[in-house]
Design a protein around this motif. Structure first.
Motif, short mmCIF file in Angstrom:
data_model
loop_
_atom_site.label_atom_id
_atom_site.label_comp_id
_atom_site.label_asym_id
_atom_site.label_seq_id
_atom_site.Cartn_x
_atom_site.Cartn_y
_atom_site.Cartn_z
N ILE A 1 0.84 -1.21 0.00
CA ILE A 1 0.00 0.00 0.00
C ILE A 1 0.87 1.25 0.00
CG2 ILE A 1 -1.71 1.32 1.33
CD1 ILE A 1 -2.93 -1.37 2.15
N ALA A 2 1.95 1.26 0.77
CA ALA A 2 2.85 2.42 0.82
C ALA A 2 3.50 2.64 -0.55
CB ALA A 2 3.91 2.22 1.90
N SER A 3 3.88 1.53 -1.21
CA SER A 3 4.50 1.64 -2.54
C SER A 3 3.51 2.18 -3.57
CB SER A 3 5.04 0.28 -3.00
OG SER A 3 6.08 -0.15 -2.17
N ILE A 4 2.26 1.72 -3.47
CA ILE A 4 1.22 2.21 -4.41
C ILE A 4 0.98 3.70 -4.21
CG2 ILE A 4 -1.23 2.07 -4.99
CD1 ILE A 4 -1.06 -0.96 -4.41
N VAL A 5 0.88 4.14 -2.97
CA VAL A 5 0.65 5.56 -2.68
C VAL A 5 1.86 6.39 -3.17
CG1 VAL A 5 0.36 7.26 -0.84
CG2 VAL A 5 -0.97 5.14 -0.81
N GLU A 6 3.07 5.87 -2.96
CA GLU A 6 4.27 6.58 -3.42
C GLU A 6 4.29 6.66 -4.94
OE1 GLU A 6 9.09 6.04 -3.26
OE2 GLU A 6 7.91 5.10 -1.69
N LEU A 7 3.93 5.55 -5.61
CA LEU A 7 3.85 5.53 -7.08
C LEU A 7 2.83 6.54 -7.58
CD1 LEU A 7 4.58 4.25 -9.85
CD2 LEU A 7 2.73 2.61 -9.42
N LEU A 8 1.67 6.60 -6.94
CA LEU A 8 0.65 7.57 -7.34
C LEU A 8 1.17 9.00 -7.18
CD1 LEU A 8 -2.63 6.02 -5.87
CD2 LEU A 8 -2.03 6.31 -8.27
N GLY A 9 1.94 9.25 -6.15
CA GLY A 9 2.53 10.59 -5.96
C GLY A 9 3.51 10.93 -7.08
N ASP A 10 4.36 9.94 -7.46
CA ASP A 10 5.32 10.17 -8.55
C ASP A 10 4.61 10.41 -9.89
OD1 ASP A 10 7.35 9.78 -6.72
OD2 ASP A 10 7.80 7.71 -7.36
N VAL A 11 3.59 9.59 -10.16
CA VAL A 11 2.82 9.74 -11.41
C VAL A 11 2.13 11.11 -11.44
CG1 VAL A 11 0.83 8.86 -12.72
CG2 VAL A 11 2.52 7.26 -11.79
N THR A 12 1.60 11.51 -10.31
CA THR A 12 0.93 12.81 -10.22
C THR A 12 1.91 13.95 -10.52
OG1 THR A 12 -0.64 11.96 -8.61
CG2 THR A 12 -0.36 14.34 -8.68
N ARG A 13 3.11 13.90 -9.96
CA ARG A 13 4.11 14.95 -10.23
C ARG A 13 4.49 14.98 -11.70
NH1 ARG A 13 5.31 13.43 -5.09
NH2 ARG A 13 6.74 11.74 -5.66
N LYS A 14 4.71 13.79 -12.30
CA LYS A 14 5.07 13.73 -13.72
C LYS A 14 3.93 14.26 -14.59
CE LYS A 14 9.15 11.82 -13.76
NZ LYS A 14 10.31 12.45 -14.32
N LEU A 15 2.72 13.87 -14.26
CA LEU A 15 1.56 14.32 -15.03
C LEU A 15 1.41 15.84 -14.94
CD1 LEU A 15 -0.84 13.51 -16.78
CD2 LEU A 15 -2.15 13.19 -14.70
N THR A 16 1.63 16.39 -13.78
CA THR A 16 1.57 17.84 -13.60
C THR A 16 2.64 18.53 -14.44
OG1 THR A 16 0.71 17.54 -11.36
CG2 THR A 16 1.61 19.70 -11.89
N ASP A 17 3.86 17.95 -14.46
CA ASP A 17 4.93 18.50 -15.29
C ASP A 17 4.55 18.47 -16.78
OD1 ASP A 17 6.45 18.95 -13.03
OD2 ASP A 17 7.77 17.20 -13.32
N VAL A 18 3.96 17.35 -17.21
CA VAL A 18 3.55 17.22 -18.62
C VAL A 18 2.47 18.26 -18.95
CG1 VAL A 18 2.36 15.71 -20.28
CG2 VAL A 18 4.19 14.80 -18.84
#
Length: 154
Positions: free
Chosen positions: A29-46
């Motif tokens: 669960i911690a890894s999934i939440v961390e992954l969602l945070g990384d994807v969110t930052r990348k998506l915001t950058d895009v």
């Protein structure tokens, strides 16, 4: 709610649950939440990059429109020279300011011809004697003959 806000909310929920990150389920669960945070930052950058590129393209389009207008204005100036209207340098020499302006023969005949493009062109006997006229709409040269068609049949 934005994606960034949703990601932060999920991280807050995970922290609020006090999950034991040493267990297999807690690590997952911690890894999934961390992954969602990384994807969110990348998506915001895009998204930010896409907006910046769109703004730049808009500016380039405006610049190209300005260049096109400038070029088209120059072409218009070249398209309209004195030769297109039957004027030449010799006409300028014939004008004598002491004689006043000659309005021409008021009894002169005005002829009319229709160009294949549909443009109606009026002209006088002097143009008829020249034998041709250029359509100011499409640029096609229209030629005429002073010969009588009945004389040609005999």
């Amino acid at each position: 709610m934005t994606i960034s806000e949703k990601s932060a909310y999920l991280k807050g929920l995970m922290d609020g649950l006090n999950l034991n990150k040493d267990t297999a389920e807690g690590k997952m669960i911690a890894s999934i939440v961390e992954l969602l945070g990384d994807v969110t930052r990348k998506l915001t950058d895009v998204e930010d990059t896409t907006i910046a590129i769109s703004d730049e393209l808009d500016e380039i389009e405006e610049d190209l429109d300005a260049i096109e207008d400038f070029i088209m204005d120059d072409d218009d100036d070249e398209d309209y020279d004195d030769d297109d209207y039957g004027f030449d340098d010799e006409d300028e020499d014939e004008y004598d300011p002491d004689e006043g302006f000659d309005f021409g023969d008021e009894d002169s005949t005005i002829y009319e011809v229709e160009c294949p493009c549909g443009n109606i062109i009026d002209f006088d006997e002097e143009t008829l004697e020249k034998g041709s006229i250029v359509c100011d709409n499409c640029g096609e040269t229209l030629e005429f003959s002073l010969d009588d068609p009945e004389d040609e049949e005999e």
